[in-house]
Design an enzyme around this catalytic site. Structure first.
Site, PDB file in Angstrom:
ATOM      1  N   TRP A 147       0.848  -1.188   0.000  1.00 30.12           N
ATOM      2  CA  TRP A 147       0.000   0.000   0.000  1.00 30.12           C
ATOM      3  C   TRP A 147       0.885   1.239   0.000  1.00 30.12           C
ATOM      4  O   TRP A 147       1.551   1.450  -1.038  1.00 30.12           O
ATOM      5  CB  TRP A 147      -1.114  -0.068   1.057  1.00 30.12           C
ATOM      6  CG  TRP A 147      -0.759  -0.175   2.501  1.00 30.12           C
ATOM      7  CD1 TRP A 147      -0.886   0.792   3.448  1.00 30.12           C
ATOM      8  CD2 TRP A 147      -0.287  -1.344   3.188  1.00 30.12           C
ATOM      9  NE1 TRP A 147      -0.500   0.304   4.667  1.00 30.12           N
ATOM     10  CE2 TRP A 147      -0.128  -0.992   4.545  1.00 30.12           C
ATOM     11  CE3 TRP A 147       0.057  -2.637   2.806  1.00 30.12           C
ATOM     12  CZ2 TRP A 147       0.354  -1.884   5.512  1.00 30.12           C
ATOM     13  CZ3 TRP A 147       0.533  -3.524   3.760  1.00 30.12           C
ATOM     14  CH2 TRP A 147       0.663  -3.139   5.084  1.00 30.12           C
ATOM     15  N   ASP A 148       0.948   2.060   1.045  1.00 32.87           N
ATOM     16  CA  ASP A 148       1.657   3.348   0.939  1.00 32.87           C
ATOM     17  C   ASP A 148       2.993   3.217   0.197  1.00 32.87           C
ATOM     18  O   ASP A 148       3.862   2.442   0.598  1.00 32.87           O
ATOM     19  CB  ASP A 148       1.940   3.920   2.330  1.00 32.87           C
ATOM     20  CG  ASP A 148       0.664   4.263   3.081  1.00 32.87           C
ATOM     21  OD1 ASP A 148      -0.430   3.947   2.586  1.00 32.87           O
ATOM     22  OD2 ASP A 148       0.765   4.822   4.185  1.00 32.87           O
TER      23      ASP A 148
ATOM     24  N   GLU B 272      -3.476  12.574   6.558  1.00 31.10           N
ATOM     25  CA  GLU B 272      -2.369  11.622   6.566  1.00 31.10           C
ATOM     26  C   GLU B 272      -1.329  11.953   5.510  1.00 31.10           C
ATOM     27  O   GLU B 272      -1.598  12.625   4.524  1.00 31.10           O
ATOM     28  CB  GLU B 272      -2.913  10.213   6.286  1.00 31.10           C
ATOM     29  CG  GLU B 272      -4.031   9.795   7.214  1.00 31.10           C
ATOM     30  CD  GLU B 272      -4.339   8.303   7.096  1.00 31.10           C
ATOM     31  OE1 GLU B 272      -3.913   7.557   7.978  1.00 31.10           O
ATOM     32  OE2 GLU B 272      -4.992   7.902   6.125  1.00 31.10           O
TER      33      GLU B 272
END
Ligand code: FRU
Length: 424
Positions: A52-53, A294
């Protein structure tokens, strides 16, 4: 220790506010601020791991950097468990959705390399098991420091607690690929203080993470952005006139929005190497608007500071809403005042027909936006989904003054370098 006032010679800045009135201007499905539909037949980077990220290797000025012609990205990564009994449902099928939803608890930092800025090859884990002091290795930023290949990886060490940390290592290249060496000693930098940034004791749902160090193009000093919540006991925050903004009649009721208290934090380094940091008041707060801002990051363009941050539908406060995606704000100087891009803040949101298709967007200085695929519906009703855990198609936005426009789409996970460094 010198206080902010002694050091800067004046009272610290006032945080800019993302108000409820600004957020009322957020509209999903405006084509200029909506990510094109991601098709359900996307390719996956790996059948072994979810990613993911995504954190492209860059320098302190923000330039995406390749080394000896190799592009490098770091990703939050977790094993896929297609045959682990824990993730087999009562019909004997792999419950990939549950496996995916559990990934945060076992997130580890991995790296990948490529000659083409896409078609990423898995390099491996950055830190050996046991090096990182906590269960979770959460998002941050890998910084290429010099032509010797030294890399400072800033990241978040989570569970127990949440500490901004860094670990130094080195990138080494051959004709055949890239390896990461070192990354053996993790140095804690700072944690939430409870005075400017909310602590776990003040709110068990607090956020304190996602360091993004940078050199200010104007004063040349080393700073760091991070995600936080505004300090104070959960439920004690006030959503007053300033947080509400200029709303039309009938929009004054703030409901329970005092529970949403996101902010973009900033710290300044006291030393050249970024080993010693002082937290400053937040750059931007979203009290009464949203609970998570975020992975904050900057693009410096046309003498302006473009501040981007990702957020979710589910973290919006009562009475305001918007899509999962990346939001942005612009200022003429580092400490603001910041105003929301496009009036609302929304820069690139998911289409309402596929609300979870992508997340964790990172806007690069060349206008390209990378993100990962979360889940894409595979039927009309949206009840069947395909889990991603892989790179999304890269999107290009054009940033013009206080506006942004989606202008192009590229291949999955396309992250081309902006400059190449030849290692000594
Ligand atoms: C964004 C994020 C980050 C965090 C990580 C945890 O997708 O929530 O803020 O570091 O994912 O998995």
């Amino acid at each position: 220790m010198k206080s902010n006032t002694e050091k800067f010679g004046k009272a610290p800045h006032q945080p800019s506010l993302w108000t409820r009135a600004d957020a009322l201007k957020v509209h999903a499905d405006d084509p200029t601020t909506t990510q094109p539909l991601v098709s359900a037949d996307f390719p996956v980077l790996s059948n072994e791991v979810f990613i993911w990220d995504t954190m492209p290797l860059r320098d302190l000025d923000g330039n995406i950097t390749s080394v000896d012609g190799w592009s490098v990205i770091f990703t939050l990564t977790a094993d896929r468990h297609p045959s682990d009994p824990q993730y087999i449902d009562e019909n004997g099928n792999y419950d990939i959705t549950r496996d995916w939803n559990d990934r945060h608890g076992r997130a580890k930092m991995y790296y990948w390399f490529s000659r083409t800025g896409k078609d990423w090859k898995l390099g491996g884990r950055v830190m050996a098991e046991g090096v990182s002091p906590t269960a979770r290795e959460w998002a941050g930023t890998p910084i290429l420091l010099n032509e010797q290949g030294d890399v400072d990886l800033y990241y978040t060490a989570v569970t127990p607690g949440a500490t901004i940390v860094k670990v130094r290592g080195r990138v080494v290249t051959t004709e055949h690929g890239v390896s990461m060496v070192g990354f053996e000693k993790v140095k804690p930098l700072f944690e939430a203080d409870g005075k400017m940034y909310q602590t776990e004791a003040q709110n068990p749902f607090w956020g304190f993470r996602d360091p993004w160090p940078f050199r200010d193009p104007n004063d040349g000093k080393l700073y760091m952005l991070f995600e936080g919540n505004v300090a104070g006991e959960r439920g004690s925050h006030k959503v007053g006139k300033a947080e509400i903004g200029d709303v039309p009649p009938g929009y004054e009721d703030v409901g329970n929005s005092r529970f949403q208290t996101a902010c973009v934090g900033i710290a300044v380094a006291r030393d050249e190497d970024g080993d010693d940091w002082e937290m400053l008041p937040p750059l931007l707060t979203a009290v009464g608007v949203n609970d998570q801002t975020e992975r904050p990051h900057f693009v410096f363009q046309d003498g302006k500071y473009y501040l981007f941050t990702i957020s979710h539908t589910f973290t919006y406060a009562d009475g305001v809403t918007g899509p999962d995606g990346v939001y942005g704000f612009v200022a003429d100087s580092l400490f603001g005042p910041y105003v929301p891009l496009n009036g609302s803040g929304l820069v690139l949101g998911n289409p309402s027909s596929q609300p979870f298709q992508t997340y964790s967007h990172c806007v690069m200085p060349n206008g390209l936006v990378t993100s990962f695929i979360d889940s894409v519906p595979t039927d009309e009703s949206g009840t069947q989904i395909r889990i991603g855990g892989t790179e999304a198609p890269t999107v290009e936005i054009k940033i013009k003054g206080q506006q942004t426009f989606v202008v192009a789409e590229y291949d999955y996970g396309y992250i081309p370098p902006m400059l190449d460094v030849t290692l000594e």
